[in-house]
Design an enzyme around this catalytic site. Sequence first.
Site, short mmCIF file in Angstrom:
data_model
loop_
_atom_site.label_atom_id
_atom_site.label_comp_id
_atom_site.label_asym_id
_atom_site.label_seq_id
_atom_site.Cartn_x
_atom_site.Cartn_y
_atom_site.Cartn_z
N ASN A 37 -0.64 10.32 -3.61
CA ASN A 37 -0.85 10.41 -5.06
C ASN A 37 -2.14 11.15 -5.41
OD1 ASN A 37 -0.51 9.92 -7.76
ND2 ASN A 37 -0.76 7.69 -7.64
N HIS A 122 5.97 -5.86 -11.40
CA HIS A 122 4.70 -5.79 -12.12
C HIS A 122 4.89 -6.27 -13.56
CE1 HIS A 122 2.93 -2.30 -9.49
NE2 HIS A 122 3.38 -3.32 -8.78
N ARG A 147 3.63 -9.79 -10.16
CA ARG A 147 2.20 -9.48 -10.18
C ARG A 147 1.74 -9.35 -11.61
NH1 ARG A 147 -0.60 -3.69 -8.74
NH2 ARG A 147 -0.13 -3.39 -10.95
N TYR A 159 -7.40 -1.04 -14.90
CA TYR A 159 -6.39 -0.90 -13.86
C TYR A 159 -5.19 -1.81 -14.10
CZ TYR A 159 -3.65 -1.60 -9.84
OH TYR A 159 -2.55 -1.72 -9.04
N ASP A 212 -3.78 -8.29 -8.46
CA ASP A 212 -4.39 -7.18 -7.72
C ASP A 212 -5.80 -6.91 -8.27
OD1 ASP A 212 -5.00 -4.86 -6.39
OD2 ASP A 212 -3.21 -3.74 -7.02
N HIS A 214 -7.75 -4.60 -6.98
CA HIS A 214 -7.92 -3.16 -6.77
C HIS A 214 -9.29 -2.77 -6.22
CE1 HIS A 214 -6.22 0.95 -7.71
NE2 HIS A 214 -5.19 0.27 -7.27
N GLU A 238 -4.83 -9.68 -4.22
CA GLU A 238 -4.70 -8.42 -3.48
C GLU A 238 -5.98 -7.59 -3.55
OE1 GLU A 238 -1.22 -6.33 -4.72
OE2 GLU A 238 -2.13 -4.38 -4.42
N GLU A 264 -3.01 -1.33 1.30
CA GLU A 264 -2.27 -0.19 0.75
C GLU A 264 -2.93 1.15 1.06
OE1 GLU A 264 -2.22 -1.47 -3.43
OE2 GLU A 264 -3.44 0.27 -3.91
N ARG A 285 -0.33 -5.02 3.73
CA ARG A 285 0.44 -4.25 2.73
C ARG A 285 0.59 -2.78 3.07
NH1 ARG A 285 -1.36 -3.58 -1.74
NH2 ARG A 285 0.56 -3.46 -2.88
N HIS A 314 3.65 -1.91 0.58
CA HIS A 314 3.23 -1.30 -0.69
C HIS A 314 4.42 -0.53 -1.26
CE1 HIS A 314 0.26 1.80 -2.63
NE2 HIS A 314 0.40 0.77 -3.42
N ASP A 318 4.54 5.64 -6.81
CA ASP A 318 4.20 6.85 -6.04
C ASP A 318 4.66 6.76 -4.58
OD1 ASP A 318 1.78 5.04 -6.62
OD2 ASP A 318 1.09 6.05 -4.81
N GLU A 341 6.84 -4.98 -2.46
CA GLU A 341 6.50 -4.58 -3.84
C GLU A 341 7.58 -3.64 -4.36
OE1 GLU A 341 2.97 -2.16 -4.21
OE2 GLU A 341 2.69 -2.73 -6.30
N TRP A 404 -12.10 2.70 -8.15
CA TRP A 404 -10.90 2.61 -8.98
C TRP A 404 -9.82 1.97 -8.15
CZ3 TRP A 404 -5.71 3.93 -9.01
CH2 TRP A 404 -5.03 3.54 -10.19
C1 CS2 Z 1 -1.36 -0.41 -6.61
C2 CS2 Z 1 -0.96 1.02 -6.69
O1 CS2 Z 1 0.87 -0.98 -6.23
C3 CS2 Z 1 -0.28 -1.33 -6.13
O2 CS2 Z 1 -0.62 -2.40 -5.69
O3 CS2 Z 1 -2.59 -0.77 -6.19
O4 CS2 Z 1 -0.43 1.19 -7.96
C4 CS2 Z 1 -2.00 2.09 -6.43
O5 CS2 Z 1 -2.99 2.09 -7.42
C5 CS2 Z 1 -1.33 3.42 -6.38
O6 CS2 Z 1 -0.32 3.38 -5.44
C6 CS2 Z 1 -2.30 4.54 -6.04
O7 CS2 Z 1 -1.60 5.69 -5.78
MG MG Z 2 -2.60 -2.64 -5.19
#
Ligand code: CS2
Ligand code: MG
Length: 404
Positions: A37, A122, A147, A159, A212, A214, A238, A264, A285, A314, A318, A341, A404
Amino acid sequence: MKIREIRVIVASPGRNFVTVKIVTDEGVYGIGDATVNGREKAVVSYLEDHVVPCLIDRDPMRIEDIWQYLYRGAYWRRGPITMAAISGIDTALWDIKAKVANMPLYQLLGGASRTRIMAYAHAQGRTIEDVAEAVLAKKELGYVAIRAQAGVPGFESIYGIGSARGAKNSSARIKKLPREEVWSTSKYLAHIPKVFEKLRDVVGWDMHLLHDAHHRLTPIEAARLGKDLEPYRLFWLEDPVPAELPEGYRTIRAHTTTPIALGEVFNTIWDARVVIEEQLIDYIRTTSVHAGGVTGLRRIFDFASIYNVRSACHGPTDVSPVAMGANLHVDLWVPNFGIQEYSGYTEATHEMFPHAWTQDGGFLHPGDAIGHGVDIDENLAEKYPYKRSYLPVNRLEDGTLWHW
Ligand code: CS2
Ligand code: MG
């Protein structure tokens, strides 16, 4: 059998995907996902300029040897670009092998260990009420694991809840440069437990709730969040802390019983070694597209199984439907399966990647087509040209660049 041609297809049916198609001299072909991504073209060049020329005329049945050739043989090991390229090739080769064997990939891996795959969806919202509504909507669809991500009062965009109307620098969006978001750990830590208190009130206890972070916290902050969330019995917390320094997870583990998920952004088993070996996490993950294809994923999950760590591929938007298909075959087989996921795709994406995998409420199945059961419609792909796109970046309130 020989590899005759390898095509690298870039298309954007809603977001960019890089897909590898390996064609053999006997006409059998295989498909693999190689998407990173926001850095898609780097993988395309790595494949076209450096990998593809080395593989023409090789025997596609020698998956392990080709994996080692691309991993060890390059000298420059690991990293997201290299490993996504290896993943795309590896997944396409497993697709070919399973087609030649005339069986679905999960059979080749050892057969099904379960009848269906629990997936988590999600749910997100700016206010606590919005998140509660979103969680209930996913529950209605049949999900048993969700989630939940919430906005933090005072921030426009954060996020997991998408870009808000008022997101700070809309000029960046017009120029298609990374959007900038603002973050405060203290405000987040004060708010999130209230979100889960409300969610438990609304959905009760017969539902897995996940969250999450992040990679935004320090170990001691994550330990506090884990403790504060204990009353709400999360399925997992997460990515609490960036994992460049895996030892930080010792602090989290020492302070909280909230289960931890990580991986991830991992590319290899080496990234995951310390956290698995020391049992610092509960779910790993990694995903087929970023961790070395079916070969890499299987190795990591087998290693995790001896330390009571369970799989959790994961699977955001993307990770293309191709990698999703490969993940689902691994999920159906892997003895230490945890969860998968699944955040869904645009209609155009489903159409461009016809797939045998299916969804039934909150559960998935890879299907019984031979190979991994996912294809690409190359004519459709031509209609969706690549569009430069970036992940957002994140700053603290004083402007300091943050994770991020
Ligand atoms: C995320 C993703 O799915 C998840 O848990 O953390 O959305 C992640 O931010 C993206 O895959 C980044 O490309
Ligand atoms: Mg994540």
